[in-house]
Write a protein that holds these residues in place. Structure first.
Motif, PDB file in Angstrom:
ATOM      1  N   ALA A   3       8.359  -2.308   6.903  1.00 57.23           N
ATOM      2  CA  ALA A   3       8.283  -2.292   5.440  1.00 57.23           C
ATOM      3  C   ALA A   3       8.431  -0.874   4.895  1.00 57.23           C
ATOM      4  O   ALA A   3       9.098  -0.651   3.882  1.00 57.23           O
ATOM      5  N   VAL A   4       7.802   0.090   5.551  1.00 57.82           N
ATOM      6  CA  VAL A   4       7.908   1.478   5.108  1.00 57.82           C
ATOM      7  C   VAL A   4       9.329   1.996   5.302  1.00 57.82           C
ATOM      8  O   VAL A   4       9.857   2.746   4.467  1.00 57.82           O
ATOM      9  N   MET A   5       9.961   1.598   6.392  1.00 59.61           N
ATOM     10  CA  MET A   5      11.364   1.974   6.591  1.00 59.61           C
ATOM     11  C   MET A   5      12.227   1.411   5.453  1.00 59.61           C
ATOM     12  O   MET A   5      13.130   2.085   4.947  1.00 59.61           O
ATOM     13  N   ALA A   6      11.935   0.185   5.041  1.00 61.73           N
ATOM     14  CA  ALA A   6      12.702  -0.426   3.961  1.00 61.73           C
ATOM     15  C   ALA A   6      12.512   0.345   2.657  1.00 61.73           C
ATOM     16  O   ALA A   6      13.462   0.511   1.877  1.00 61.73           O
ATOM     17  N   GLN A  56       0.816  -1.211   0.000  1.00 65.70           N
ATOM     18  CA  GLN A  56       0.000   0.000   0.000  1.00 65.70           C
ATOM     19  C   GLN A  56       0.852   1.264   0.000  1.00 65.70           C
ATOM     20  O   GLN A  56       0.461   2.288  -0.569  1.00 65.70           O
ATOM     21  N   ALA A  57       2.012   1.204   0.620  1.00 64.90           N
ATOM     22  CA  ALA A  57       2.881   2.382   0.657  1.00 64.90           C
ATOM     23  C   ALA A  57       3.586   2.602  -0.671  1.00 64.90           C
ATOM     24  O   ALA A  57       3.628   3.729  -1.188  1.00 64.90           O
ATOM     25  N   ILE A  58       4.130   1.561  -1.246  1.00 64.73           N
ATOM     26  CA  ILE A  58       4.945   1.769  -2.445  1.00 64.73           C
ATOM     27  C   ILE A  58       4.090   2.173  -3.641  1.00 64.73           C
ATOM     28  O   ILE A  58       4.548   2.882  -4.549  1.00 64.73           O
ATOM     29  N   ARG A  59       2.824   1.772  -3.669  1.00 65.15           N
ATOM     30  CA  ARG A  59       1.923   2.218  -4.740  1.00 65.15           C
ATOM     31  C   ARG A  59       1.827   3.746  -4.745  1.00 65.15           C
ATOM     32  O   ARG A  59       1.914   4.394  -5.792  1.00 65.15           O
ATOM     33  N   LYS A  60       1.606   4.302  -3.572  1.00 66.35           N
ATOM     34  CA  LYS A  60       1.435   5.759  -3.475  1.00 66.35           C
ATOM     35  C   LYS A  60       2.750   6.488  -3.724  1.00 66.35           C
ATOM     36  O   LYS A  60       2.778   7.525  -4.407  1.00 66.35           O
ATOM     37  N   GLY A  82       3.249   5.916   7.560  1.00 63.64           N
ATOM     38  CA  GLY A  82       2.902   4.509   7.462  1.00 63.64           C
ATOM     39  C   GLY A  82       2.242   4.004   8.725  1.00 63.64           C
ATOM     40  O   GLY A  82       1.923   4.766   9.641  1.00 63.64           O
ATOM     41  N   PRO A  83       2.038   2.686   8.809  1.00 61.59           N
ATOM     42  CA  PRO A  83       1.370   2.084   9.967  1.00 61.59           C
ATOM     43  C   PRO A  83       2.326   1.931  11.150  1.00 61.59           C
ATOM     44  O   PRO A  83       3.383   1.295  11.033  1.00 61.59           O
TER      45      PRO A  83
END
Length: 475
Positions: A182-185, A156-160, A175-176
């Motif tokens: 995952a968002v940190m990555a 969901q993050a990388i799409r945006k 992020g969540p």
């Protein structure tokens, strides 16, 4: 080693440094994984300023430069998939194979946006007078604020992020807080890929406070959110009060229509497996099952027997097929759905209870004989519970499928072209899957109608929410 958690602002990773922190735990073992720092007001102001400053140059960047960075992120996603996936399993709970699969599929999203961002075209309109020239330009909207959920934290993050950056925008991502690795990555990959400082910024904090602060800022021009309907409506109303464009991918309650001419055994097995994907914590999870009365018993038997074989456990165990629920609060919520079903005459034919073990585990559950006004048939369970009901008339079951204010995804199983066409035309849903599960590919639009959202992500529509249209005419 679990991911080091930090803020990412103006190209710099910022650790706790005395800031308030959240404790991140493993939902399968309850072990503490790390501490997540919250952004202060000063941090948010710095992120806004960095994004605004970076936009002045990034908006004029070459599509080839944007494409090169997105391509590099796709490459890094594949190279780091095992490490990122393991950390996602640790803080979110899904089986490792699902986590790694999420990362690998998102590498395709990065590649898709890398290609599409080179094809953001305007057009020339033939004038009424030969002295006049008329052009339509597509330009990046500006600084974007994005808010992404915990169930698919990488996807969901990388799409945006890819859509915003590919369009020439800059973005602040919250992020969540429950599953942040995952968002940190993602931040580290864009950093390593050479993204200029300030184009991507990552902040954490109390969701309502961060979203309110960012959306009210005059610097932010676009808001993108994936999450629940109530929160999405609140954020959309706040953005609307400030005339800011929104993309909203909200919750659903996906109807499943299995007709008597379907391949029943195949449908039962496929739907059972899909139902427990990510422990049912999927916005497009099949959640309302309408089974034709002629094949109901056969479908129920196959569906239940398949779920009985599902191994529930720690996502790092290679044999695990369904992990824990992501949050402790989800377990009593599942119990509430089951209790309401039983009170209204429903029959629990499988599961129906929390597992007696450490962690947030709930058994795969099947409930039958439910009235249409039960919680399970009117509210999205977001868990491994499947309510099954009978139907006999096609027009009537389509009306039932459309009876709720949601319209994200839907599923139809039939070998009749006529029935498939009638159902796909009649169902009010942003996505209709017939005889398989074919949504969420990079090249296909993903989005809902009615209360399930505004706009689409993916496909050729992917940049629509991040671009403004400018008409230029001159003599």
């Amino acid at each position: 080693m679990y991911e080091t958690l930090a803020l990412y602002i103006d190209g710099e990773f910022i650790d706790g440094g005395g800031r308030k922190t959240d404790e991140i735990t493993n939902p399968a073992t309850l072990d503490v994984l790390g501490q997540l720092p919250h952004a202060t007001t000063a941090d948010l102001d710095r992120a806004l300023a960095a994004a605004a400053r970076a936009f002045e140059s990034w908006r004029h960047s070459s599509p080839m430069q944007r494409s090169e960075i997105l391509r590099k992120v796709g490459q890094l996603s594949r190279e780091r998939a095992q490490e990122i996936g393991r950390n996602m399993t640790l803080d979110q709970g899904k089986p490792l194979a699902e986590s790694v699969g999420e990362i690998m599929s998102c590498a395709d999203h990065a590649d898709w946006h890398a290609e599409e961002c080179r094809r953001i075209y305007g057009r020339v309109i033939l004038p009424r007078s030969p002295e006049v020239r008329q052009m339509v330009l597509r330009e990046p909207i500006g600084v974007c604020a994005a808010f992404t959920p915990w169930n698919f934290p990488y996807n969901q993050a990388i799409r945006k992020v890819c859509a915003a950056i590919g369009a020439g925008c800059t973005i602040i991502l919250k992020g969540p807080e429950d599953s942040p690795s995952a968002v940190m990555a993602i931040a580290r990959m864009f950093h390593d890929a050479g993204l200029p400082p300030g184009v991507l910024n990552v902040v954490w904090g109390v969701p309502s406070e961060v979203s309110d602060y960012l959306i009210r800022s005059p610097i932010v021009r676009k808001v993108s959110f994936t999450g629940s309907v109530p929160v999405g409506k609140h954020l959309a109303s706040l953005a609307g009060a400030h005339m800011k464009r929104v993309t909203m991918e909200l919750g659903g309650h996906s109807p499943v229509l299995v007709f008597d001419d379907a391949d029943v055994d195949r449908a039962a097995k496929q739907l059972a497996r899909f139902k427990v994907r990510n422990a049912g914590q999927v916005c497009v999870s099949p959640t309302r099952f309408y089974i034709h009365e002629k094949i109901y018993d056969q479908f129920l038997e196959g569906f239940v027997n398949t779920l009985k074989t599902v191994k529930v456990g720690d996502g790092l165990d290679p044999d695990t097929q369904m992990g824990p629920l992501a949050h402790e609060r989800r377990v009593p919520t599942m119990q509430k759905f089951v209790e309401n079903a039983v009170q209204l005459g429903g029959k629990v034919v499988l599961g129906g209870e929390a597992l007696d073990r450490k962690g947030h585990f709930f058994s795969p559950t099947v409930v039958t004989d439910l009235p249409e006004n039960s919680m399970l048939m009117t509210e999205e369970p977001f868990g491994p519970i499947a309510p099954l009901t009978r139907f006999s008339d096609t027009d009537d079951v389509i009306k039932k499928a459309n009876s709720l204010p949601f319209g994200l995804s839907s599923y139809v199983f039939t070998n009749s072209l006529q029935t498939a066409t009638k159902a796909s035309n009649g169902i009010e849903s942003g996505m209709v899957n017939i005889n398989h599960f074919g949504s969420a590919l990079p090249e296909t639009p993903f989005g809902g109608v009615k209360d399930s959202g505004i706009g689409s992500e993916g496909g050729t529509e992917t940049f629509d929410g991040y671009l403004v249209t400018k008409f230029v005419t001159h003599v």
